[in-house]
Design an enzyme around this catalytic site. Structure first.
Site, PDB file in Angstrom:
ATOM      1  N   ASP A  37       2.946   1.454  50.905  1.00 59.77           N
ATOM      2  CA  ASP A  37       3.921   1.414  52.254  1.00 59.77           C
ATOM      3  C   ASP A  37       4.213   0.103  53.111  1.00 59.77           C
ATOM      4  O   ASP A  37       5.112  -0.186  53.168  1.00 59.77           O
ATOM      5  CB  ASP A  37       3.688   2.659  53.030  1.00 59.77           C
ATOM      6  CG  ASP A  37       2.191   2.637  53.590  1.00 59.77           C
ATOM      7  OD1 ASP A  37       1.376   1.864  53.251  1.00 59.77           O
ATOM      8  OD2 ASP A  37       2.047   3.410  54.506  1.00 59.77           O
ATOM      9  N   ASP A 173       2.127   8.107  56.599  1.00 57.79           N
ATOM     10  CA  ASP A 173       1.627   9.163  57.250  1.00 57.79           C
ATOM     11  C   ASP A 173       2.347   9.706  58.448  1.00 57.79           C
ATOM     12  O   ASP A 173       2.665  11.057  58.427  1.00 57.79           O
ATOM     13  CB  ASP A 173       0.304   8.967  57.873  1.00 57.79           C
ATOM     14  CG  ASP A 173      -0.588   8.230  56.577  1.00 57.79           C
ATOM     15  OD1 ASP A 173      -0.382   8.257  55.390  1.00 57.79           O
ATOM     16  OD2 ASP A 173      -1.783   7.735  57.163  1.00 57.79           O
TER      17      ASP A 173
HETATM   18  C1  GLA Z   1      -3.586   5.199  55.109  1.00 54.29           C
HETATM   19  C2  GLA Z   1      -2.433   4.408  55.869  1.00 54.29           C
HETATM   20  C3  GLA Z   1      -1.133   4.792  55.280  1.00 54.29           C
HETATM   21  C4  GLA Z   1      -1.209   4.142  53.696  1.00 54.29           C
HETATM   22  C5  GLA Z   1      -2.241   4.797  53.070  1.00 54.29           C
HETATM   23  C6  GLA Z   1      -2.695   4.229  51.607  1.00 54.29           C
HETATM   24  O1  GLA Z   1      -3.247   6.454  55.041  1.00 54.29           O
HETATM   25  O2  GLA Z   1      -2.496   4.970  57.084  1.00 54.29           O
HETATM   26  O3  GLA Z   1      -0.252   3.857  55.911  1.00 54.29           O
HETATM   27  O4  GLA Z   1      -1.293   2.704  53.526  1.00 54.29           O
HETATM   28  O5  GLA Z   1      -3.514   4.566  53.810  1.00 54.29           O
HETATM   29  O6  GLA Z   1      -1.590   4.711  50.709  1.00 54.29           O
END
Ligand code: GLA
Length: 382
Positions: A37, A173
């Site tokens: 992301d 997320d």
């Molecule tokens: C965490 C971060 C997300 C993403 C994931 C890995 O959850 O908050 O933004 O980078 O790790 O995919």
């Protein structure tokens, strides 16, 4: 009593009057596409039936008072005119940070009283913090009659985490917590912030296995990975790794050190796997689902180096049961936390019992296992 009734009742008990609003924001599980992301790439998460509930009411002054039921019933208060980072009580920073960025973008708001209850396992990689941020942002917007859509809310939540809490997370997320759709996962393009809902067949079950490995150095290692990815993009003269093909990376291999090369290879191949997953899921091609999830896990293990031996072991145990019918991989940021399996529903029980039996034997730890359902994001209207 349901969680919703509980926060409403506790609000009355704590503050002596009735809450006016009740808000829910879900946690998430990412089926494939991790550490992509923040490279402007692709992710494939689903909102789940664990989340944060808030009962709230607006105040006439600038005070924010919060009772957090699932953080040992702790009570905190702060003034919106004087928001400071709290070094002793971490959870309150997600609330204070979210309100600070909301006010910076949308103008001043009134204070509020809140009772917060969350049942997303904390520190497990299922986005307890994003669901709290999104729930708080929706609460503040609703109480103050502000116009706030789900994508904007996700951006504000991410900003709160980046600028106030100090984790340089991407947008996944918060966006799935805001905009997820029940019975679906979403292919999210983290550059354009556009997404396509993808049905998850009722014949498949999502099994989440929490390794219960206490995650260490999460934020610092996470931020270091992001930094490494950004350095490779800069070295290759592009805005983000999203803009690099595998062929271009191979051509530049001699100019990169081995670690930087492998980090970038993970991101580039993971973007491809996330995109391919859409068709695999739509056609219920269980062996392709399995292959893509295994490819993702191995890449996170060998190239990105964010798995642990326990996450690797759980994936192995599950694979031994499902034998190519569906898939399994670590999910989220890594360094501990959870494994997700997407399996035919008639295998969910045997997966659960086998892991419950074999994981403690191998690692001396007890897993928490949830056969999850999907849910709807806090801002999703259809
Ligand atoms: C965490 C971060 C997300 C993403 C994931 C890995 O959850 O908050 O933004 O980078 O790790 O995919």
């Amino acid at each position: 009593m349901s969680r919703k009734q509980d926060v409403i009742a506790k609000f009355k008990e704590q503050f002596g009057y009735e809450a006016s609003d009740l808000i829910h924001a879900p946690g998430r599980v990412n089926l494939i596409g991790d550490h992509t992301d923040y490279n402007d790439g692709f992710v494939f998460p689903a909102a789940i039936n664990f989340g944060t509930d808030i009962a709230a009411a607006k105040r006439d002054d600038k005070l924010v008072r919060v009772l957090a039921l699932d953080c040992n019933g702790e009570f905190e208060q702060f003034d919106l005119a004087d928001i400071q980072f709290n070094t002793d009580v971490m959870w309150v920073n997600y609330i204070a940070g979210s309100l600070q960025v909301l006010m910076a973008e949308l103008g001043d708001i009134q204070g509020m009283d809140m009772v917060v209850a969350g049942n997303v396992p904390q520190g497990a990689g299922l986005s307890s913090s994003a669901s709290l941020e999104v729930a708080v942002l929706k609460t503040a917007a609703q109480l103050n009659s502000l116009t706030l859509d789900g994508v904007k809310a996700a951006q504000l939540g991410q900003k709160a985490e980046n600028q106030f809490v100090g984790c340089n997370c991407g947008i996944m997320d918060q966006l799935i917590s805001a905009m997820g759709k029940i019975d679906h996962a979403m292919l999210l393009d983290c550059r354009s912030l556009t997404f396509a809902d993808a049905v998850i067949s009722k014949e498949l079950s999502i099994v989440i296995i929490n390794s219960n490995v206490k995650r260490g150095l999460v934020d610092s290692e996470y931020n270091a990975r992001r930094q490494q990815c950004e350095s490779v993009a800069a070295a290759l003269g592009v805005p983000a790794l999203r803009d690099v093909s595998l062929a271009q990376l191979e051509a530049a291999k001699d100019r990169l050190d081995d670690t930087a090369y492998r980090r970038a290879r993970h991101v580039i191949t993971e973007d491809e796997r996330a995109k391919q997953f859409v068709d695999a899921l739509a056609s219920q091609n269980l062996s392709l689902i399995g292959e893509l999830m295994r490819g993702s896990h191995n890449s996170l293990k060998d190239d990105f180096e964010v798995t642990t031996k326990e996450l690797d072991g759980i994936a192995e145990i599950v694979e031994g049961v499902i034998k190519g019918q569906g898939g399994v991989r670590m999910t989220g940021g890594g360094f501990g936390g959870c494994v997700v399996a997407l399996v035919p529903s008639d295998l969910a029980d045997i997966v659960t019992t086998t892991v419950a039996q074999q994981y403690p034997q191998r690692y001396g730890l007890t897993p928490d296992i949830y056969v999850c359902t999907t849910s709807t994001g806090a801002f999703r209207e259809e």
